[in-house]
Design an enzyme around this catalytic site. Structure first.
Site, short mmCIF file in Angstrom:
data_model
loop_
_atom_site.label_atom_id
_atom_site.label_comp_id
_atom_site.label_asym_id
_atom_site.label_seq_id
_atom_site.Cartn_x
_atom_site.Cartn_y
_atom_site.Cartn_z
N LYS A 175 0.84 -1.20 0.00
CA LYS A 175 0.00 0.00 0.00
C LYS A 175 0.88 1.25 0.00
CE LYS A 175 -3.92 -1.75 2.75
NZ LYS A 175 -4.97 -1.53 1.74
N ARG B 217 -10.32 -11.38 2.19
CA ARG B 217 -11.25 -12.38 1.64
C ARG B 217 -10.63 -13.78 1.66
NH1 ARG B 217 -11.68 -9.13 -3.89
NH2 ARG B 217 -11.41 -7.46 -2.37
N1 BES Z 1 -8.14 -3.69 4.61
C1 BES Z 1 -8.28 -3.30 3.26
C2 BES Z 1 -9.58 -2.56 2.99
C3 BES Z 1 -9.67 -1.16 3.54
C4 BES Z 1 -9.07 -0.11 2.86
C5 BES Z 1 -10.39 -0.90 4.66
C6 BES Z 1 -9.18 1.16 3.34
C7 BES Z 1 -10.52 0.38 5.13
C8 BES Z 1 -9.91 1.42 4.49
C9 BES Z 1 -8.28 -4.53 2.35
O1 BES Z 1 -7.48 -5.56 2.77
C10 BES Z 1 -7.77 -4.07 1.03
O2 BES Z 1 -6.64 -3.70 0.98
N2 BES Z 1 -8.62 -4.11 0.01
C11 BES Z 1 -8.25 -3.66 -1.28
C12 BES Z 1 -8.80 -4.65 -2.27
C13 BES Z 1 -8.29 -4.48 -3.67
C14 BES Z 1 -6.81 -4.80 -3.73
C15 BES Z 1 -9.06 -5.38 -4.59
C16 BES Z 1 -8.87 -2.28 -1.50
O3 BES Z 1 -9.97 -2.04 -1.01
O4 BES Z 1 -8.21 -1.45 -2.11
MN MN Z 2 -5.49 -5.35 2.11
#
Ligand code: BES
Ligand code: MN
Ligand code: ZN
Length: 501
Positions: free
Chosen positions: A274, A348
């Protein structure tokens, strides 16, 4: 922790120094304070005649009372029109009162809703008081200076003497304490909350009658082929765990509800790293799991006659030489294969293994999972509403009904065949990402492959699990983890335990 005492004593005979009085706009011309003394009545007349207090919802006015044997302050709070008053109004109002009491450093106070305290508002008042009283001080070293003004007792003045009131207040206290407990866990920094720390906290929380907590450790995760959890947890020095909390509140065998909560103790994204901006907020990626721990604690303390199992997959998603990679294909616990498109879509994958493990082990009648799963759910619904998706309209309706009562906003998103198409892989059974569009939905599509035909609802609490950009200020929702979803779930389980089907 503020103690709640329900009393039937007349507000005018209370010996609290601080009295909070809720005043409806309808009563603005008729209510009097001369039962306290002339001074109080004159001060009241003064603020009303000057238009400083109109009884509108959110109005507040502090009166400093002289010459009274006990009372020094009367805090008038506007309740708005009687016909518009709701449970949410009661929670907001009670929260506002606690904030004022803390600001002024009082240790005790009485709260009276003039003549309008139905049993139902009592539970919302208790929730508002306790939830607003929360603060996370664990890491402030100057405790004595900053926090000596803890509120010790709140006397809620009930209008009628109803035997049920004590019980209602006690239940609302248990539920609110559970929310605050989940906030405490959620707020822990990632260096003090590894998967094994979380397992320890779950074991402590579950040290209650009829609760059995066990932890599946790394070697056993491997031998049982919970390979999704193994893959995601592989990059961290802190080994992944699968925490199970079984609550058997009845003699029969059937598990009525399986709860699954995502607990990524820190989500860096892994190899699909990230950006660093706001990455610290990914300590809250464990909130779904923390909520599940708190829900089991609450229903065990409430002694609900129902069997419920909580499963919490706990991992840290880190980049390293042992991380899983984009391109990997994982053979999941239920035998299905997943092509990894992005290691940041990790929630997931661990939930999938936890879901299929739960279905296989317990054959539950219903499943509900909670997870900070997608940024896309925040794009779709904002930071004050959680997304709900599921495969069973009856279970969906039950959740929406419970959420309406708790004031936690849920909104259903659909799952259509077209969404299912997005998750297909050319070389494995499915991918873990489905492209930019409908991201909250495709995440749920992924999960749906791991629940068989069990009635299931998924709550994406990414926007609501902690106070974040876009969260609206509410007196009873502090900064940090919110515990969003716990009150709805406990309500639902209370409903389920009252009914057979
Ligand atoms: N934990 C994150 C989702 C999240 C992001 C929660 C920001 C709260 C605030 C999750 O694991 C994630 O990173 N999801 C990705 C999925 C994508 C790579 C398909 C997302 O939401 O960007
Ligand atoms: Mn994630
Ligand atoms: Zn995550």
């Amino acid at each position: 922790m503020v103690g709640i005492i329900v009393t039937q004593e007349d507000v005018f005979h209370s010996d609290s120094r601080f009295i909070a009085m809720g005043i409806f706009k309808d009563d603005i011309d008729s209510f009097t304070l001369d039962q306290f003394n002339n001074d109080a009545e004159n001060l009241k007349k003064d603020v009303i005649s000057k238009g400083e207090f109109k009884g509108n919802f959110g109005d507040a006015c502090l009166l400093h009372i002289n010459n009274h044997k006990a009372v020094t302050k009367i805090f008038l709070v506007g309740l708005g029109k009687k016909k518009d008053f709701t449970h949410e109004s009661a929670r907001l109002l009670a929260g506002k009162v606690v904030q004022k009491v803390k600001e002024l450093g009082s240790r005790e106070f009485s709260l009276a809703l003039m003549n309008e305290l139905s049993n139902d508002f009592l539970s919302s008042l208790v929730e508002g008081l306790k939830l607003a009283d929360y603060s996370f001080n664990k890491y402030k070293t100057d405790k004595i200076k900053n926090y000596q003004n803890e509120v010790e007792n709140a006397f809620i003045i009930a209008s009628d003497d109803n035997e049920g009131l004590e019980k209602i207040a006690r239940q609302a206290s248990i539920i609110s304490d559970a929310v605050n407990f989940a906030r405490d866990l959620g707020n822990l920094p990632p260096n003090d909350c590894s998967p094994s720390d979380l397992a320890r906290f779950a074991a402590e929380a579950g040290n209650l009658p009829n609760v059995d907590v066990s932890v599946i450790e790394y070697d056993e995760l491997r031998s049982r082929e919970l390979n999704g959890i193994i893959a995601v947890g592989g990059g961290s020095n802190h080994l992944p765990k699968l925490i199970t909390m079984e609550y058997f509140g009845t003699k029969d065998k059937e598990v009525r509800c399986l709860l699954v909560g995502k607990a990524v103790t820190f989500d860096t994204g892994g190899i699909s790293l990230k950006p660093s901006e706001k990455m610290d907020e990914m300590k809250f990626d464990k909130c779904g799991g923390c909520n599940v721990i708190a829900i089991i604690k609450a229903i065990a303390e409430l002694c609900l006659p129902i069997n419920v199992v909580g499963i919490i997959p706990a991992v840290e998603n880190m980049p390293s030489g042992s991380s899983y990679r984009p391109g990997d294909i994982i053979k999941m616990y239920n035998g299905k294969t997943v092509e990894v498109g992005n290691t940041d879509a990790e929630g997931r994958i661990i939930l999938a293994d936890a879901l299929s493990y739960g279905v296989k082990t317990y054959s539950p009648a219903a499943i509900i999972d909670m997870a900070t799963l997608t940024g896309a759910s925040i794009i779709a619904l904002g930071s004050n509403v959680a997304a709900l998706l599921g495969n069973d309209p009856r279970l969906v309706d039950k959740l929406i009904y419970a959420a309406n009562q708790s004031g936690e906003k849920l909104w259903q998103l659909p799952i259509f065949e077209e969404h299912e198409e997005q998750m297909k892989s050319s070389i494995a059974d499915m991918k873990n990402i489905g492209g930019r569009s409908a991201g909250a939905i495709t995440a749920a599509v992924f999960l749906s492959n791991f629940v068989d035909s069990t009635p299931w609802v998924h709550l994406d609490i990414a926007g609501t699990a902690w106070f974040q950009e876009g969260s609206s200020e509410k007196s009873y929702i502090p900064k940090g983890a919110t515990g969003f979803g716990i009150r709805t779930m406990v309500r639902l389980l209370m409903e389920m335990s009252n009914s057979q089907a």
